[in-house]
Design a protein around this motif. Structure first.
Motif, PDB file in Angstrom:
ATOM      1  N   ALA A  91       0.828  -1.214   0.000  1.00 17.99           N
ATOM      2  CA  ALA A  91       0.000   0.000   0.000  1.00 17.99           C
ATOM      3  C   ALA A  91       0.858   1.257   0.000  1.00 17.99           C
ATOM      4  CB  ALA A  91      -0.933  -0.007   1.207  1.00 17.99           C
ATOM      5  N   ALA A  92       2.005   1.207   0.649  1.00 20.02           N
ATOM      6  CA  ALA A  92       2.885   2.385   0.748  1.00 20.02           C
ATOM      7  C   ALA A  92       3.947   2.419  -0.344  1.00 20.02           C
ATOM      8  CB  ALA A  92       3.559   2.396   2.111  1.00 20.02           C
ATOM      9  N   SER A  93       3.895   1.508  -1.284  1.00 20.00           N
ATOM     10  CA  SER A  93       4.980   1.358  -2.258  1.00 20.00           C
ATOM     11  C   SER A  93       5.227   2.600  -3.113  1.00 20.00           C
ATOM     12  CB  SER A  93       4.734   0.148  -3.151  1.00 20.00           C
ATOM     13  OG  SER A  93       3.550   0.322  -3.907  1.00 20.00           O
ATOM     14  N   ALA A  94       4.205   3.341  -3.460  1.00 24.44           N
ATOM     15  CA  ALA A  94       4.417   4.546  -4.269  1.00 24.44           C
ATOM     16  C   ALA A  94       5.237   5.570  -3.487  1.00 24.44           C
ATOM     17  CB  ALA A  94       3.084   5.146  -4.701  1.00 24.44           C
ATOM     18  N   GLU A  95       4.892   5.753  -2.221  1.00 24.20           N
ATOM     19  CA  GLU A  95       5.650   6.681  -1.377  1.00 24.20           C
ATOM     20  C   GLU A  95       7.066   6.169  -1.135  1.00 24.20           C
ATOM     21  OE1 GLU A  95       6.594  10.005   0.915  1.00 24.20           O
ATOM     22  OE2 GLU A  95       5.003   9.656  -0.534  1.00 24.20           O
ATOM     23  N   LEU A  96       7.218   4.872  -0.928  1.00 23.25           N
ATOM     24  CA  LEU A  96       8.547   4.301  -0.737  1.00 23.25           C
ATOM     25  C   LEU A  96       9.419   4.490  -1.980  1.00 23.25           C
ATOM     26  CD1 LEU A  96       7.674   0.972   1.130  1.00 23.25           C
ATOM     27  CD2 LEU A  96       8.689   3.049   2.108  1.00 23.25           C
ATOM     28  N   ALA A  97       8.841   4.301  -3.138  1.00 29.12           N
ATOM     29  CA  ALA A  97       9.594   4.486  -4.388  1.00 29.12           C
ATOM     30  C   ALA A  97      10.001   5.944  -4.569  1.00 29.12           C
ATOM     31  CB  ALA A  97       8.758   4.017  -5.573  1.00 29.12           C
ATOM     32  N   ARG A  98       9.121   6.850  -4.191  1.00 30.71           N
ATOM     33  CA  ARG A  98       9.420   8.274  -4.326  1.00 30.71           C
ATOM     34  C   ARG A  98      10.573   8.687  -3.415  1.00 30.71           C
ATOM     35  NH1 ARG A  98       8.278  13.095  -2.265  1.00 30.71           N
ATOM     36  NH2 ARG A  98       7.004  12.409  -0.546  1.00 30.71           N
ATOM     37  N   ARG A  99      10.671   8.066  -2.248  1.00 30.21           N
ATOM     38  CA  ARG A  99      11.692   8.442  -1.267  1.00 30.21           C
ATOM     39  C   ARG A  99      12.897   7.502  -1.279  1.00 30.21           C
ATOM     40  NH1 ARG A  99       8.938   9.556   4.317  1.00 30.21           N
ATOM     41  NH2 ARG A  99       9.381  11.764   4.201  1.00 30.21           N
ATOM     42  N   ARG A 100      12.943   6.595  -2.227  1.00 31.03           N
ATOM     43  CA  ARG A 100      14.038   5.621  -2.278  1.00 31.03           C
ATOM     44  C   ARG A 100      15.381   6.329  -2.374  1.00 31.03           C
ATOM     45  NH1 ARG A 100      14.013   0.228  -5.980  1.00 31.03           N
ATOM     46  NH2 ARG A 100      15.370  -0.926  -4.576  1.00 31.03           N
ATOM     47  N   GLY A 101      16.343   5.818  -1.627  1.00 32.33           N
ATOM     48  CA  GLY A 101      17.684   6.400  -1.648  1.00 32.33           C
ATOM     49  C   GLY A 101      17.876   7.542  -0.675  1.00 32.33           C
ATOM     50  N   THR A 102      16.865   7.852   0.131  1.00 32.28           N
ATOM     51  CA  THR A 102      16.991   8.914   1.125  1.00 32.28           C
ATOM     52  C   THR A 102      16.939   8.305   2.514  1.00 32.28           C
ATOM     53  OG1 THR A 102      14.607   9.317   1.349  1.00 32.28           O
ATOM     54  CG2 THR A 102      15.765  10.520  -0.413  1.00 32.28           C
ATOM     55  N   ALA A 103      17.464   9.050   3.486  1.00 32.95           N
ATOM     56  CA  ALA A 103      17.419   8.578   4.870  1.00 32.95           C
ATOM     57  C   ALA A 103      15.973   8.418   5.326  1.00 32.95           C
ATOM     58  CB  ALA A 103      18.166   9.557   5.778  1.00 32.95           C
ATOM     59  N   ALA A 104      15.118   9.364   4.973  1.00 37.47           N
ATOM     60  CA  ALA A 104      13.706   9.291   5.360  1.00 37.47           C
ATOM     61  C   ALA A 104      13.030   8.080   4.717  1.00 37.47           C
ATOM     62  CB  ALA A 104      12.979  10.571   4.972  1.00 37.47           C
ATOM     63  N   GLY A 105      13.362   7.799   3.466  1.00 34.09           N
ATOM     64  CA  GLY A 105      12.780   6.643   2.789  1.00 34.09           C
ATOM     65  C   GLY A 105      13.216   5.332   3.416  1.00 34.09           C
ATOM     66  N   LEU A 106      14.491   5.229   3.773  1.00 34.16           N
ATOM     67  CA  LEU A 106      14.995   4.022   4.417  1.00 34.16           C
ATOM     68  C   LEU A 106      14.353   3.823   5.787  1.00 34.16           C
ATOM     69  CD1 LEU A 106      16.868   1.599   4.422  1.00 34.16           C
ATOM     70  CD2 LEU A 106      18.722   3.112   5.151  1.00 34.16           C
ATOM     71  N   ARG A 107      14.225   4.903   6.539  1.00 35.39           N
ATOM     72  CA  ARG A 107      13.588   4.833   7.859  1.00 35.39           C
ATOM     73  C   ARG A 107      12.123   4.389   7.723  1.00 35.39           C
ATOM     74  NH1 ARG A 107      15.309   9.188   9.643  1.00 35.39           N
ATOM     75  NH2 ARG A 107      13.776  10.525   8.652  1.00 35.39           N
ATOM     76  N   THR A 108      11.418   4.973   6.776  1.00 34.85           N
ATOM     77  CA  THR A 108      10.013   4.610   6.563  1.00 34.85           C
ATOM     78  C   THR A 108       9.876   3.148   6.141  1.00 34.85           C
ATOM     79  OG1 THR A 108       9.473   6.880   5.955  1.00 34.85           O
ATOM     80  CG2 THR A 108       7.923   5.174   5.274  1.00 34.85           C
ATOM     81  N   ALA A 109      10.726   2.713   5.221  1.00 36.65           N
ATOM     82  CA  ALA A 109      10.666   1.328   4.748  1.00 36.65           C
ATOM     83  C   ALA A 109      10.899   0.351   5.895  1.00 36.65           C
ATOM     84  CB  ALA A 109      11.688   1.109   3.644  1.00 36.65           C
ATOM     85  N   LEU A 110      11.896   0.607   6.700  1.00 37.10           N
ATOM     86  CA  LEU A 110      12.198  -0.291   7.814  1.00 37.10           C
ATOM     87  C   LEU A 110      11.091  -0.270   8.868  1.00 37.10           C
ATOM     88  CD1 LEU A 110      16.011   0.348   8.157  1.00 37.10           C
ATOM     89  CD2 LEU A 110      14.922  -1.823   7.562  1.00 37.10           C
ATOM     90  N   THR A 111      10.578   0.911   9.164  1.00 36.81           N
ATOM     91  CA  THR A 111       9.508   1.020  10.158  1.00 36.81           C
ATOM     92  C   THR A 111       8.269   0.258   9.703  1.00 36.81           C
ATOM     93  OG1 THR A 111      10.348   3.154  10.921  1.00 36.81           O
ATOM     94  CG2 THR A 111       8.064   2.633  11.440  1.00 36.81           C
ATOM     95  N   LEU A 112       7.902   0.408   8.441  1.00 40.21           N
ATOM     96  CA  LEU A 112       6.718  -0.289   7.930  1.00 40.21           C
ATOM     97  C   LEU A 112       6.939  -1.793   7.847  1.00 40.21           C
ATOM     98  CD1 LEU A 112       5.552   2.125   5.089  1.00 40.21           C
ATOM     99  CD2 LEU A 112       4.563   1.842   7.366  1.00 40.21           C
ATOM    100  N   ALA A 113       8.119  -2.207   7.414  1.00 40.18           N
ATOM    101  CA  ALA A 113       8.394  -3.637   7.269  1.00 40.18           C
ATOM    102  C   ALA A 113       8.490  -4.336   8.617  1.00 40.18           C
ATOM    103  CB  ALA A 113       9.688  -3.847   6.490  1.00 40.18           C
TER     104      ALA A 113
END
Length: 179
Positions: A91-113
């Motif tokens: 469900a969050a994949s579009a936002e994750l793709a948009r933020r990929r490669g950033t510290a915020a994106g990595l934090r969000t991906a790990l928190t959600l996973a």
């Protein structure tokens, strides 16, 4: 599509010959019955692509579509933290793709996973001279997520920029409990 709607698609000569109980009327009712299962599926079709509504067996397929295959345990599509977490990630994949490669994106991906709060990503890791070390990030993961160390490593490897070195630190010691 019911028999009356199918009849509207027939040439005029057939429509004039259509009488209740006739063979043509029977054929139209059979056609309507044959369309019913497909129309039912098409009516529910948007649910198939909603990660929260789709059947369990289809969540992995959606995860592959949105480039989460590398996060899964195996080809069968298991996420170490469960199918519910996988639904959230899809469900969050579009936002994750948009933020990929950033510290915020990595934090969000790990928190959600992982499903645990408190993941930190520091992209200004100080070196011996208290200056930030270039191309180094430190990922700090809460102790309760240590059992999913392999998942953390896979996500960090896939989500960080290729030129960046990442070190993963678990609060409370290493994931194997040696410290």
């Amino acid at each position: 599509m019911d028999a009356d709607r199918i009849a509207l698609l027939l040439p005029e000569v057939y429509r004039r010959a259509l009488v209740a109980g006739s063979p043509l009327d029977g054929i139209l009712h059979v056609m309507a019955a044959q369309h019913a299962p497909v129309e039912g599926v098409l009516h529910r079709f948007p649910e198939v692509f909603d990660p929260y509504l789709t059947p369990d067996r289809f969540v992995t397929y959606l995860a592959r579509w949105v480039d989460l295959l590398g996060w899964l345990e195996d080809e069968d599509g298991e996420l170490a933290t469960g199918n519910g977490r996988l639904r959230v990630l899809v469900a969050a994949s579009a936002e994750l793709a948009r933020r990929r490669g950033t510290a915020a994106g990595l934090r969000t991906a790990l928190t959600l996973a992982l499903g645990v709060p408190g993941v930190e990503v520091d992209d200004l890791v100080p070196g011996p001279d208290d200056e930030p070390v270039p191309f180094l990030v430190r990922v700090t993961v809460p102790a309760e997520a240590a059992e999913h160390a392999e998942l953390v490593e896979r996500i960090v490897r896939e989500e960080k920029p290729a030129h960046v070195v990442a070190e993963v630190v678990y609060l409370g010691g290493p994931p194997d409990g040696d410290g």
